[in-house]
Motif scaffolding. Structure first.
Motif, mmCIF file in Angstrom:
data_model
loop_
_atom_site.group_PDB
_atom_site.id
_atom_site.type_symbol
_atom_site.label_atom_id
_atom_site.label_comp_id
_atom_site.label_asym_id
_atom_site.label_seq_id
_atom_site.Cartn_x
_atom_site.Cartn_y
_atom_site.Cartn_z
ATOM 1 N N TYR A 79 0.854 -1.176 0.000
ATOM 2 C CA TYR A 79 0.000 0.000 0.000
ATOM 3 C C TYR A 79 0.894 1.232 0.000
ATOM 4 N N ALA A 103 -2.529 -1.097 7.508
ATOM 5 C CA ALA A 103 -2.891 -2.268 6.706
ATOM 6 C C ALA A 103 -2.239 -3.511 7.291
ATOM 7 N N SER A 111 -1.153 -12.008 1.333
ATOM 8 C CA SER A 111 -2.339 -11.281 0.885
ATOM 9 C C SER A 111 -2.793 -10.260 1.930
ATOM 10 N N PRO A 112 -3.458 -9.185 1.473
ATOM 11 C CA PRO A 112 -3.949 -8.187 2.422
ATOM 12 C C PRO A 112 -5.146 -8.738 3.198
ATOM 13 N N ALA A 115 -7.844 -3.425 5.273
ATOM 14 C CA ALA A 115 -7.718 -2.233 4.441
ATOM 15 C C ALA A 115 -6.786 -1.231 5.112
ATOM 16 N N VAL A 118 -4.796 -3.524 -0.846
ATOM 17 C CA VAL A 118 -5.549 -4.397 -1.740
ATOM 18 C C VAL A 118 -4.634 -5.331 -2.534
ATOM 19 N N LYS A 119 -3.322 -5.077 -2.473
ATOM 20 C CA LYS A 119 -2.355 -5.908 -3.202
ATOM 21 C C LYS A 119 -1.531 -6.718 -2.216
#
Length: 137
Positions: A79, A103, A111-112, A115, A118-119
């Motif tokens: 992020y 995040a 993986s995220p 929030a 998202v990547k």
């Protein structure tokens, strides 16, 4: 016709010169250490993680999976990677947190899980051979 080709070529040239944003830069990584190295002691049990400085964009985060395999991620958060915020493993042993945005990322696959990310984290290849751990890309 020739002028049209020149214009198309010029437009494509200018469009392709843009910097890709939002992507953790790809840098060469070649880390090697003995599994008995004291710096890697936390990897002796499942869920253990180790931070290695001096490699990748913001350092490496090595993680031992429940099945005994290893994963390795660049500590640079996916992020807003241009900020170079280095993720840190949480006390739970299952996630890592970006201190700049809050995040969270899963250490099992990068993986995220919270929030605004998202990547996934940039992952590196981990090989274990003759009691040594090799990390590369």
């Amino acid at each position: 016709m020739r002028n049209a080709l020149i214009i198309i070529f010029a437009v494509l040239t200018f469009m392709s010169c843009g910097k890709i944003e939002g992507v953790v830069p790809s840098v060469p990584v070649n880390f090697r250490a003995s599994k008995t190295d004291p710096r890697l002691a936390a990897l002796n049990s499942a869920g253990g993680s180790v931070v290695i400085s001096g490699y990748g964009v913001a350092g490496l985060l090595l993680y031992r999976q429940a099945d005994g395999t290893y994963s390795c991620y660049d500590r640079c958060s996916s992020y807003q990677p241009e900020k170079l915020c280095a993720i840190s493993p949480d006390a739970t042993g299952f996630t890592a947190t970006d201190p700049c945005s809050g995040a969270k990322f899963s250490l099992s696959d990068g993986s995220p899980v919270k929030a605004p990310a998202v990547k996934s984290l940039r992952a590196y290849t981990v090989n274990v051979s003759n009691f040594e751990i090799f990390v590369s890309n």
